[in-house]
Design a protein around this motif. Structure first.
Motif, PDB file in Angstrom:
ATOM      1  N   ILE A 138      -5.394  -4.647  -6.827  1.00 53.94           N
ATOM      2  CA  ILE A 138      -5.628  -5.355  -5.560  1.00 53.94           C
ATOM      3  C   ILE A 138      -5.980  -4.285  -4.525  1.00 53.94           C
ATOM      4  CG2 ILE A 138      -4.004  -7.219  -6.114  1.00 53.94           C
ATOM      5  CD1 ILE A 138      -2.043  -5.895  -4.097  1.00 53.94           C
ATOM      6  N   CYS A 139      -6.235  -4.694  -3.281  1.00 55.08           N
ATOM      7  CA  CYS A 139      -6.396  -3.705  -2.207  1.00 55.08           C
ATOM      8  C   CYS A 139      -5.114  -2.896  -2.119  1.00 55.08           C
ATOM      9  CB  CYS A 139      -6.665  -4.418  -0.883  1.00 55.08           C
ATOM     10  SG  CYS A 139      -6.345  -3.377   0.559  1.00 55.08           S
ATOM     11  N   GLU A 140      -5.260  -1.615  -1.855  1.00 50.49           N
ATOM     12  CA  GLU A 140      -4.110  -0.705  -1.842  1.00 50.49           C
ATOM     13  C   GLU A 140      -3.360  -0.700  -0.504  1.00 50.49           C
ATOM     14  OE1 GLU A 140      -3.169   1.467  -4.322  1.00 50.49           O
ATOM     15  OE2 GLU A 140      -4.641   0.724  -5.749  1.00 50.49           O
ATOM     16  N   HIS A 141      -3.861  -1.415   0.481  1.00 54.49           N
ATOM     17  CA  HIS A 141      -3.265  -1.411   1.825  1.00 54.49           C
ATOM     18  C   HIS A 141      -2.849   0.011   2.216  1.00 54.49           C
ATOM     19  CE1 HIS A 141      -3.665  -5.717   2.239  1.00 54.49           C
ATOM     20  NE2 HIS A 141      -3.476  -5.726   0.928  1.00 54.49           N
ATOM     21  N   CYS A 142      -3.870   0.868   2.142  1.00 57.37           N
ATOM     22  CA  CYS A 142      -3.653   2.312   2.270  1.00 57.37           C
ATOM     23  C   CYS A 142      -3.023   2.695   3.609  1.00 57.37           C
ATOM     24  CB  CYS A 142      -4.988   3.031   2.140  1.00 57.37           C
ATOM     25  SG  CYS A 142      -5.872   2.609   0.639  1.00 57.37           S
ATOM     26  N   MET A 143      -2.276   3.803   3.584  1.00 57.78           N
ATOM     27  CA  MET A 143      -1.697   4.333   4.821  1.00 57.78           C
ATOM     28  C   MET A 143      -2.775   5.034   5.647  1.00 57.78           C
ATOM     29  SD  MET A 143       1.677   5.919   3.058  1.00 57.78           S
ATOM     30  CE  MET A 143       2.950   5.887   4.281  1.00 57.78           C
ATOM     31  N   ASN A 144      -3.831   5.448   4.994  1.00 58.12           N
ATOM     32  CA  ASN A 144      -4.920   6.163   5.673  1.00 58.12           C
ATOM     33  C   ASN A 144      -6.244   5.490   5.264  1.00 58.12           C
ATOM     34  OD1 ASN A 144      -6.316   8.214   7.030  1.00 58.12           O
ATOM     35  ND2 ASN A 144      -6.446   9.459   5.172  1.00 58.12           N
ATOM     36  N   PRO A 145      -6.438   4.242   5.679  1.00 55.42           N
ATOM     37  CA  PRO A 145      -7.512   3.425   5.096  1.00 55.42           C
ATOM     38  C   PRO A 145      -8.917   3.823   5.548  1.00 55.42           C
ATOM     39  CG  PRO A 145      -6.364   2.208   6.830  1.00 55.42           C
ATOM     40  CD  PRO A 145      -5.653   3.520   6.699  1.00 55.42           C
ATOM     41  N   SER A 146      -9.731   4.213   4.597  1.00 53.59           N
ATOM     42  CA  SER A 146     -11.099   4.621   4.947  1.00 53.59           C
ATOM     43  C   SER A 146     -11.958   3.404   5.299  1.00 53.59           C
ATOM     44  CB  SER A 146     -11.732   5.407   3.793  1.00 53.59           C
ATOM     45  OG  SER A 146     -11.610   4.690   2.591  1.00 53.59           O
TER      46      SER A 146
ATOM     47  N   THR B 106      -6.759   8.260   0.621  1.00 50.30           N
ATOM     48  CA  THR B 106      -6.463   7.128   1.501  1.00 50.30           C
ATOM     49  C   THR B 106      -4.962   6.834   1.541  1.00 50.30           C
ATOM     50  OG1 THR B 106      -6.734   5.548  -0.285  1.00 50.30           O
ATOM     51  CG2 THR B 106      -8.702   6.027   1.021  1.00 50.30           C
ATOM     52  N   LEU B 107      -4.172   7.565   0.783  1.00 49.57           N
ATOM     53  CA  LEU B 107      -2.725   7.341   0.670  1.00 49.57           C
ATOM     54  C   LEU B 107      -2.439   5.880   0.299  1.00 49.57           C
ATOM     55  CD1 LEU B 107      -1.559   9.404   3.785  1.00 49.57           C
ATOM     56  CD2 LEU B 107      -1.948  10.221   1.468  1.00 49.57           C
ATOM     57  N   PRO B 108      -2.839   5.488  -0.916  1.00 49.07           N
ATOM     58  CA  PRO B 108      -2.716   4.087  -1.328  1.00 49.07           C
ATOM     59  C   PRO B 108      -1.262   3.646  -1.460  1.00 49.07           C
ATOM     60  CG  PRO B 108      -3.289   5.455  -3.208  1.00 49.07           C
ATOM     61  CD  PRO B 108      -3.350   6.354  -1.997  1.00 49.07           C
ATOM     62  N   MET B 109      -1.027   2.351  -1.306  1.00 47.21           N
ATOM     63  CA  MET B 109       0.344   1.843  -1.361  1.00 47.21           C
ATOM     64  C   MET B 109       0.574   0.820  -2.480  1.00 47.21           C
ATOM     65  SD  MET B 109       2.494   3.470   0.283  1.00 47.21           S
ATOM     66  CE  MET B 109       3.890   2.363   0.146  1.00 47.21           C
ATOM     67  N   VAL B 110      -0.316   0.799  -3.465  1.00 46.80           N
ATOM     68  CA  VAL B 110      -0.023   0.077  -4.708  1.00 46.80           C
ATOM     69  C   VAL B 110       0.124   1.163  -5.776  1.00 46.80           C
ATOM     70  CG1 VAL B 110      -0.850  -1.580  -6.408  1.00 46.80           C
ATOM     71  CG2 VAL B 110      -1.287  -1.970  -3.981  1.00 46.80           C
ATOM     72  N   TRP B 111       1.328   1.305  -6.300  1.00 46.95           N
ATOM     73  CA  TRP B 111       1.639   2.400  -7.217  1.00 46.95           C
ATOM     74  C   TRP B 111       1.857   1.840  -8.629  1.00 46.95           C
ATOM     75  CZ3 TRP B 111       4.142   7.434  -5.258  1.00 46.95           C
ATOM     76  CH2 TRP B 111       3.630   7.765  -3.997  1.00 46.95           C
ATOM     77  N   TYR B 112       1.755   2.728  -9.600  1.00 46.85           N
ATOM     78  CA  TYR B 112       1.815   2.287 -11.004  1.00 46.85           C
ATOM     79  C   TYR B 112       2.805   3.124 -11.815  1.00 46.85           C
ATOM     80  CZ  TYR B 112      -2.455  -0.277  -9.931  1.00 46.85           C
ATOM     81  OH  TYR B 112      -3.370  -1.133  -9.375  1.00 46.85           O
ATOM     82  N   VAL B 113       3.614   2.445 -12.611  1.00 46.70           N
ATOM     83  CA  VAL B 113       4.415   3.138 -13.622  1.00 46.70           C
ATOM     84  C   VAL B 113       3.505   3.262 -14.840  1.00 46.70           C
ATOM     85  CG1 VAL B 113       6.490   3.088 -15.050  1.00 46.70           C
ATOM     86  CG2 VAL B 113       6.530   2.091 -12.745  1.00 46.70           C
TER      87      VAL B 113
END
Ligand code: SF4
Ligand code: SF4
Length: 505
Positions: free
Chosen positions: A181-189, A347-354
């Motif tokens: 999905i969109c990563e709702h980045c902390m630094n969104p380009s 972009t410091l993404p906020m959807v992370w993966y195990v």
């Protein structure tokens, strides 16, 4: 230091069964309408594969995200204001519809109205854009379960350096699913690329949205997003993107994709972070150090100093408590088993993966007596079917050690639990080998393997009554790079403006 709250998601890839329920439920809720036929806010890709849109990860050609200029300052990879001005009516970095796919429907009427005949009627595919008959050659999920892999998978950008090692023959193939999905980045380009100021990041929870009234359809957000998670609606001529189901999240409910996830792979929570350090973290020179830089932004929600500062920055008490129970904070920072997708995009993404711990039993060496020791997982890490370097290209900017450390923790967790459940033994040595205590492994097991609903989704309810207070105290954010905007006085002119957080409407 200024503390803000950001929602995030973690997906445990071992648990994804590739059922696409998340994509379908998201589509039904958000993009089941004209102009959005080809748009999947949530899609599930089979890896290796070139994905949706094709080769979205190739930033050499797509020029999405950020890069450092020769002075080590963060700049949009697609260029600054002047180059955007030159390309404002013709942007060469946009994907074309064939990179996504030409949406289609079927001629169902033929099936229902065909007269009795010797052969059954066939419903042919018709373009949802032109109405013409289509010879289907590509679709949003064309590569499902490695379909077409022998010809296409070696074009996957994450295969760089592995071409010789990985033969795409059936016996040697590896695969896993990557829901996106969109990563709702902390630094969104995407926000920094928008000339109209239509894209914004909400100040209270960091969700990235498009203001449909303000969008002028320039589409620089589409090319500026390295994850290609902003889409253009050709009927409304506006940009659209995943909303992180904000109306549900505001009520403390999980996103639709999470709520309906069959594999229960998704975790939702908030993290408290120091917004003043965003620019510094995203400017970290060595891409392999971006993970640590992003983790350093996440504040310990139990630290009294952090709590005091959060209160001073108007973070409500129940949000601080939610941050303390956040599964995102636990998996990413406390246990360090979740990793950001392509941190090198900055972009410091906020959807992370195990990352997936592919089947280990088959690669464990037989003992001399012919038996195997299923607890001998550490030796197996280097021989797993999914190449470590492939996962590293995906999740750690190419750093194999980061992936090995995560997989070792997951392996230790597996052996620890196996021993405990089969023989009742608590083997403290397993956790010790990966820097975790047995209590940590138990907690990780509770969270990753059997967490109930309210442990997987910890979302505080929005405080609408505190909107003005939040705006006064938090105002514009600490992200101090420049965005561009079309001048209000002279629409032919682009001017630079600071990126702003905005209050919910
Ligand atoms: S992933 Fe989402 S927030 Fe990040 S740049 Fe793309 S559209 Fe923007
Ligand atoms: S619903 Fe869950 S398990 Fe199914 S494809 Fe989506 S993320 Fe994977």
């Amino acid at each position: 230091m200024k503390i803000m709250a950001q929602v995030g998601m973690v997906m445990a890839l071992d648990k994804c069964i590739g059922c696409h329920t998340c994509s379908v439920t998201c589509k039904q809720v958000w993009t089941n309408r004209p102009g959005a036929e080809y748009i999947w806010f949530n899609d599930v890709e089979t890896k290796p594969g070139i994905g949706y849109p094709k080769r979205w990860e190739d930033q050499v050609n797509n020029k999405g995200g950020w890069k450092l200029n020769k002075n080590q300052k963060l700049k949009l990879a697609s260029g600054g204001r002047f180059s955007k001005l030159l390309r404002i009516f013709s942007n060469p970095n946009l994907p074309i519809i064939d990179d996504y796919y030409e949406p289609w429907t079927y001629d169902y009427e033929t099936l229902t109205t065909a007269p009795v005949s010797k052969n059954g009627p066939v419903a042919t595919a018709h373009s949802a854009l032109t109405g013409k008959e289509l010879d289907l050659q590509w679709g949003p999920n064309w590569e499902d379960d490695l379909a077409g892999a022998p010809t296409r998978a070696l074009n996957d950008p994450n295969m760089a350096g592995l071409e010789e090692k990985v033969k795409m023959s059936y016996e040697q193939a590896f695969m896993f699913y990557l829901p996106r999905i969109c990563e709702h980045c902390m630094n969104p380009s995407c926000v920094a690329s928008c000339p109209s100021g239509a894209m914004y990041k909400r100040e209270e929870d960091g969700i990235v949205l498009v203001d449909q009234q303000q969008c002028r359809g320039w589409r620089f957000c589409v090319s500026g997003c390295p994850y290609k998670k902003v889409y253009f609606n050709h009927k409304t001529s506006k940009a659209e993107k995943c909303t992180f189901c904000y109306p549900r999240v505001e009520g403390g409910q999980p996103t639709i994709c999470s709520e309906t996830c069959v594999g229960r792979i998704r975790f939702l929570g908030i993290v408290l972070y120091d917004v003043d350090k965003i620019n510094e973290a995203a400017s970290t020179k060595d891409p392999t150090k971006l993970l640590d830089a992003q983790l350093d932004l996440f504040c310990d929600p139990f630290d009294p100093k952090v709590i005091k500062q959060a209160e001073a920055d108007n973070i409500p008490q129940d949000w601080i408590q939610a941050a303390q129970k956040s599964p995102v904070y636990a998996l990413a920072k406390r246990y360090r088993v979740a990793l950001p997708l392509h941190p090198e995009f900055r972009t410091l993404p906020m959807v992370w993966y195990v990352p997936p711990l592919s089947p280990v039993l088959e690669v464990i060496e037989p003992e001399k007596d012919g038996s195997t020791d299923p607890d001998n997982v550490f030796h197996a890490i280097d021989k797993l079917r999914i190449p470590i370097h492939y996962l590293a290209n995906l999740l750690s900017a190419g750093d194999d050690e980061v992936i090995k450390n995560v997989l070792k923790r997951l392996g230790a967790l597996r052996s620890f639990e196996r021993k405990r459940q089969l023989s009742g033994t608590i083997d403290d040595s397993l956790g010790a080998q990966v820097g975790l205590g047995s209590a940590d492994l138990d907690d990780l097991y509770q969270l990753l393997a059997i967490a109930p609903y309210d442990r997987r989704y910890v979302l505080p309810i929005a405080h609408r009554e505190r909107g003005d207070e939040l705006l006064l105290s938090q105002g514009t954010c600490g992200i101090d790079f420049e965005s561009i905007s079309v001048s209000k006085d002279n629409p032919q002119k682009l001017e630079s403006v600071p990126i702003e957080f905005r209050r919910r409407k």
